[in-house]
Motif scaffolding. Structure first.
Motif, short mmCIF file in Angstrom:
data_model
loop_
_atom_site.label_atom_id
_atom_site.label_comp_id
_atom_site.label_asym_id
_atom_site.label_seq_id
_atom_site.Cartn_x
_atom_site.Cartn_y
_atom_site.Cartn_z
N VAL A 28 -2.60 31.48 46.33
CA VAL A 28 -1.56 32.17 47.08
C VAL A 28 -0.79 33.08 46.13
O VAL A 28 -0.18 32.62 45.17
N ASP A 29 -0.86 34.38 46.39
CA ASP A 29 -0.13 35.37 45.61
C ASP A 29 0.83 36.12 46.52
O ASP A 29 0.62 36.19 47.73
N LEU A 30 1.86 36.69 45.93
CA LEU A 30 2.83 37.49 46.66
C LEU A 30 2.91 38.85 45.99
O LEU A 30 3.15 38.94 44.78
N ALA A 31 2.69 39.92 46.75
CA ALA A 31 2.80 41.28 46.22
C ALA A 31 4.12 41.87 46.72
O ALA A 31 4.38 41.89 47.91
N ILE A 32 4.93 42.32 45.78
CA ILE A 32 6.19 42.97 46.10
C ILE A 32 6.07 44.42 45.65
O ILE A 32 5.72 44.70 44.51
N HIS A 33 6.36 45.33 46.57
CA HIS A 33 6.27 46.76 46.26
C HIS A 33 7.66 47.27 45.88
O HIS A 33 8.54 47.37 46.73
N PHE A 34 7.82 47.57 44.61
CA PHE A 34 9.08 48.10 44.11
C PHE A 34 9.05 49.63 44.20
O PHE A 34 8.03 50.25 43.91
N ILE A 35 10.16 50.23 44.60
CA ILE A 35 10.25 51.68 44.69
C ILE A 35 10.71 52.22 43.34
O ILE A 35 11.76 51.85 42.84
N LYS A 36 9.91 53.09 42.77
CA LYS A 36 10.24 53.69 41.48
C LYS A 36 11.23 54.83 41.68
O LYS A 36 11.50 55.26 42.79
N VAL A 37 11.76 55.34 40.59
CA VAL A 37 12.75 56.42 40.62
C VAL A 37 12.23 57.65 41.36
O VAL A 37 12.97 58.31 42.08
#
Length: 85
Positions: A61-70
């Motif tokens: 079980v993995d969790l992908a979090i999409h971070f917004i770059k500058v």
């Protein structure tokens, strides 16, 4: 090598680690709080995994979090949550 390929979900890397079969898993009662996170804030993620098969299966079980770059582009970071055998 396998770490990067595993985080990308590459089938060959997952098979080498013993997780290559398709598991019949259903996600239930999934939620995140708060729905919109603030910079530097905390987010709680909760869900239940239900095995729909008539046999025991090993899952990762993995969790992908999409971070917004500058520049405004989303960049995923993958976090290993649990290995279940």
């Amino acid at each position: 090598m396998y770490c990067v390929a595993r985080k990308r979900g590459e089938k060959g890397a997952l098979q080498a680690l013993g997780y290559g079969d398709n598991a019949d898993i259903k996600i239930e009662n999934a939620y995140t709080t708060p729905e919109n996170a603030k910079m530097g804030g905390r987010v709680q993620v909760s869900f239940e995994l239900v095995n729909q098969a008539n046999k025991t299966v090993a899952i990762m079980v993995d969790l992908a979090i999409h971070f917004i770059k500058v520049i405004g582009k989303a960049n995923p970071s993958v976090f290993e949550l649990k290995l279940l055998n």
